[in-house]
Motif scaffolding. Structure first.
Motif, mmCIF file in Angstrom:
data_model
loop_
_atom_site.group_PDB
_atom_site.id
_atom_site.type_symbol
_atom_site.label_atom_id
_atom_site.label_comp_id
_atom_site.label_asym_id
_atom_site.label_seq_id
_atom_site.Cartn_x
_atom_site.Cartn_y
_atom_site.Cartn_z
ATOM 1 N N GLY A 83 0.865 -1.389 -0.012
ATOM 2 C CA GLY A 83 -0.043 -0.096 0.068
ATOM 3 C C GLY A 83 0.907 1.237 -0.149
ATOM 4 O O GLY A 83 1.933 1.291 0.273
ATOM 5 N N GLU A 84 0.148 2.412 -0.319
ATOM 6 C CA GLU A 84 0.978 3.832 -0.606
ATOM 7 C C GLU A 84 0.340 4.388 0.714
ATOM 8 O O GLU A 84 -0.824 4.153 1.234
ATOM 9 N N GLY A 85 0.849 5.715 0.803
ATOM 10 C CA GLY A 85 0.108 6.777 1.444
ATOM 11 C C GLY A 85 -0.264 6.608 3.044
ATOM 12 O O GLY A 85 -1.474 6.681 3.501
ATOM 13 N N PRO A 86 0.547 6.009 3.658
ATOM 14 C CA PRO A 86 0.334 5.647 5.194
ATOM 15 C C PRO A 86 -0.181 6.874 5.848
ATOM 16 O O PRO A 86 0.646 7.953 5.646
ATOM 17 N N LYS A 87 -1.083 7.041 6.767
ATOM 18 C CA LYS A 87 -1.547 8.239 7.483
ATOM 19 C C LYS A 87 -2.083 7.833 8.971
ATOM 20 O O LYS A 87 -3.039 6.856 9.030
ATOM 21 N N VAL A 88 -1.340 8.422 9.859
ATOM 22 C CA VAL A 88 -1.494 7.855 11.233
ATOM 23 C C VAL A 88 -1.992 8.825 12.144
ATOM 24 O O VAL A 88 -1.640 10.239 11.910
ATOM 25 N N PHE A 89 -3.102 8.578 12.660
ATOM 26 C CA PHE A 89 -3.995 9.498 13.790
ATOM 27 C C PHE A 89 -4.332 9.126 14.989
ATOM 28 O O PHE A 89 -4.685 7.533 14.960
ATOM 29 N N LYS A 90 -4.784 9.890 15.938
ATOM 30 C CA LYS A 90 -5.219 9.293 17.166
ATOM 31 C C LYS A 90 -6.772 9.768 17.152
ATOM 32 O O LYS A 90 -7.280 10.880 16.888
ATOM 33 N N TRP A 91 -7.836 8.881 17.412
ATOM 34 C CA TRP A 91 -9.116 9.107 17.488
ATOM 35 C C TRP A 91 -9.888 7.867 18.402
ATOM 36 O O TRP A 91 -9.643 6.693 18.268
ATOM 37 N N GLN A 92 -10.950 8.407 19.065
ATOM 38 C CA GLN A 92 -11.626 7.375 19.672
ATOM 39 C C GLN A 92 -10.853 6.677 20.637
ATOM 40 O O GLN A 92 -10.933 5.269 20.902
ATOM 41 N N ASN A 93 -9.925 7.243 21.493
ATOM 42 C CA ASN A 93 -8.996 6.663 22.289
ATOM 43 C C ASN A 93 -8.144 5.539 21.927
ATOM 44 O O ASN A 93 -7.701 4.671 22.588
ATOM 45 N N THR A 94 -7.856 5.660 20.532
ATOM 46 C CA THR A 94 -6.551 4.618 19.870
ATOM 47 C C THR A 94 -6.256 5.324 18.787
ATOM 48 O O THR A 94 -6.313 6.194 18.220
ATOM 49 N N TYR A 95 -5.272 4.398 18.218
ATOM 50 C CA TYR A 95 -4.468 4.860 17.043
ATOM 51 C C TYR A 95 -4.925 3.999 15.673
ATOM 52 O O TYR A 95 -5.165 2.809 15.760
ATOM 53 N N TRP A 96 -4.841 4.863 14.762
ATOM 54 C CA TRP A 96 -5.310 4.248 13.462
ATOM 55 C C TRP A 96 -4.112 4.495 12.480
ATOM 56 O O TRP A 96 -3.676 5.741 12.348
ATOM 57 N N MET A 97 -4.271 3.633 11.430
ATOM 58 C CA MET A 97 -3.307 3.973 10.104
ATOM 59 C C MET A 97 -4.085 3.648 9.075
ATOM 60 O O MET A 97 -4.912 2.441 8.804
ATOM 61 N N ILE A 98 -4.245 4.414 8.102
ATOM 62 C CA ILE A 98 -4.930 4.160 6.854
ATOM 63 C C ILE A 98 -4.015 4.142 5.626
ATOM 64 O O ILE A 98 -3.085 4.836 5.740
ATOM 65 N N ILE A 99 -4.129 3.145 4.819
ATOM 66 C CA ILE A 99 -3.446 2.700 3.878
ATOM 67 C C ILE A 99 -3.954 3.032 2.309
ATOM 68 O O ILE A 99 -5.104 2.043 2.383
ATOM 69 N N ASP A 100 -3.589 3.576 1.532
ATOM 70 C CA ASP A 100 -4.109 3.573 0.139
ATOM 71 C C ASP A 100 -3.502 2.051 -0.781
ATOM 72 O O ASP A 100 -2.422 1.934 -0.735
ATOM 73 N N ALA A 101 -4.517 1.314 -0.525
ATOM 74 C CA ALA A 101 -4.388 -0.070 -1.138
ATOM 75 C C ALA A 101 -4.650 -0.367 -2.559
ATOM 76 O O ALA A 101 -4.578 -1.492 -2.908
ATOM 77 N N TRP A 102 -4.997 0.881 -3.369
ATOM 78 C CA TRP A 102 -5.544 0.726 -4.725
ATOM 79 C C TRP A 102 -6.664 -0.279 -4.956
ATOM 80 O O TRP A 102 -7.161 -0.575 -6.043
ATOM 81 N N LYS A 103 -7.606 -0.323 -3.774
ATOM 82 C CA LYS A 103 -8.864 -0.771 -3.835
ATOM 83 C C LYS A 103 -9.577 -0.315 -2.608
ATOM 84 O O LYS A 103 -10.080 -0.857 -1.850
ATOM 85 N N GLY A 104 -9.470 1.136 -2.558
ATOM 86 C CA GLY A 104 -9.870 1.843 -1.402
ATOM 87 C C GLY A 104 -8.637 1.608 -0.373
ATOM 88 O O GLY A 104 -7.553 1.257 -0.369
ATOM 89 N N PHE A 105 -9.254 2.309 0.811
ATOM 90 C CA PHE A 105 -8.283 2.242 2.075
ATOM 91 C C PHE A 105 -8.455 1.000 3.066
ATOM 92 O O PHE A 105 -9.227 0.690 3.586
ATOM 93 N N GLU A 106 -7.128 0.743 3.299
ATOM 94 C CA GLU A 106 -7.296 -0.697 4.387
ATOM 95 C C GLU A 106 -7.202 0.470 5.698
ATOM 96 O O GLU A 106 -6.200 1.253 5.913
ATOM 97 N N VAL A 107 -7.430 -0.212 6.586
ATOM 98 C CA VAL A 107 -7.622 0.346 8.065
ATOM 99 C C VAL A 107 -7.007 -0.323 9.176
ATOM 100 O O VAL A 107 -7.172 -1.726 9.110
ATOM 101 N N TYR A 108 -5.822 0.222 9.811
ATOM 102 C CA TYR A 108 -5.426 -0.734 10.985
ATOM 103 C C TYR A 108 -5.555 0.077 12.117
ATOM 104 O O TYR A 108 -5.398 1.189 12.145
ATOM 105 N N GLN A 109 -5.660 -0.575 13.061
ATOM 106 C CA GLN A 109 -5.851 -0.005 14.576
ATOM 107 C C GLN A 109 -4.626 -0.459 15.403
ATOM 108 O O GLN A 109 -4.186 -1.715 15.337
#
Length: 323
Positions: A199-225
């Motif tokens: 995937g490309e373009g990782p983006k990390v942020f904190k929301w709802q008291n946890t950490y998230w990373m979204i990745i452009d997987a060329w089929k929408g965004f995959e989401v990691y917690q």
């Protein structure tokens, strides 16, 4: 990605598309930052040259500058200029995918640099660090010493102990996500692989008291917690995989930024409107190359992120006057 305090204001419906670049019609890879001095929001983006007549299918995404648009509310954006980046060691040069943060009055940009305008993908790509006091004029600080010379798409986040972590795409390792740690924003030590998925373009942020990373997987965004910013669990559903019904929004979403504002999360992303599944534009045509910026509000349900791009997104980004 930024966090701000806000005051109440009536929200406006974001248009579709949210923003169209008036120069090349190729806005991509957005990142949003608050301009403290001018009290407005700025959007930095890769200014792809969609209008270029390019039979190679590659040159038009090289030779790109970083566009800047401004907004008072996050719903209405206007073109301002391109960033004045004081790093052009090669006659032909390419800038991609900035990440921009502010720390103690100094703005920091982590930018992908390609040393030329090429008709293939077989050339070095590095991540450079730049600083600015006004968000328009950028001073070169260094080229980061990462795992190799084929790295793109930085995302920088401050850890709970005050140090910093940078995630990026390692193209030589199956385009997986790597990371590096720094005691400050100037020196990073590579730590290896963070996530094995492509995937490309990782983006990390904190929301709802946890950490998230979204990745452009060329089929929408995959989401990691993650609870510790080291161990990441992928959620089952991707974001923006299927096209929507709004104007220029009928295709998957690509490379985005997340803005946390008034306890809400907004995902800014780009689309290639001409690349629909049912009636795709001719390859290398203007319609196939053009891209626009869109925005959608993220929702949190049962421990996962989701969004509905077909529902209206209401937004009014107003920074607290005391900030």
């Amino acid at each position: 990605m930024v966090f701000v305090s806000v005051s109440f204001a009536q929200k406006q419906q974001a248009p579709k598309p949210l923003y169209v670049d008036p120069v090349y019609d190729g806005a991509a890879d957005p990142v949003i930052i608050w301009n403290k001095k001018k009290k407005e929001w700025l959007m930095f983006y890769t200014n792809r040259r969609a209008t270029l007549n390019d039979s190679t299918g590659v040159k038009w995404v090289h030779g790109t500058k970083i566009g800047i648009a401004s907004s008072k509310d996050g719903a209405t954006w206007k073109y301002v200029d391109t960033a004045n980046i004081n790093y052009r060691p090669h006659k032909g040069y390419t800038f991609w995918a900035p990440d921009v943060i502010e720390y103690k009055g100094i703005y920091h940009m982590y930018l992908t640099y390609v040393p030329g305008i090429f008709d293939n993908w077989n050339h070095p790509r590095t991540i450079v660090h730049l600083t600015s006091k006004d968000l328009f004029n950028w001073k070169y600080e260094s080229t980061l010493k990462l795992v190799n010379d084929k790295v793109i798409d930085a995302s920088v986040f401050q850890l709970p102990d005050g140090t910093w972590r940078l995630w990026y795409n390692n193209e030589k390792d199956g385009k997986s996500i790597y990371f590096a740690d720094g005691q400050d924003l100037y020196n990073f030590q590579d730590r290896g692989k963070a996530i094995a998925a492509r995937g490309e373009g990782p983006k990390v942020f904190k929301w709802q008291n946890t950490y998230w990373m979204i990745i452009d997987a060329w089929k929408g965004f995959e989401v990691y917690q993650s609870n510790d910013l080291l161990n990441w669990k992928k959620q089952s559903a991707r974001l923006l995989e299927e096209g929507g019904t709004g104007k220029d929004d009928g295709v998957m979403g690509n490379h985005g930024d997340v803005l946390i504002h008034d306890d809400k999360a907004y995902l800014f992303y780009f689309t290639h409107p001409g690349r629909t599944k049912t009636n795709p534009a001719k390859p290398n045509s203007f319609e196939a190359k053009r891209s626009v910026i869109q925005v959608v509000e993220l929702k949190y349900n049962n421990g996962e992120l989701n969004c509905d791009r077909n529902q209206a997104t209401f937004i009014n980004l107003k920074a607290n006057k005391n900030k």
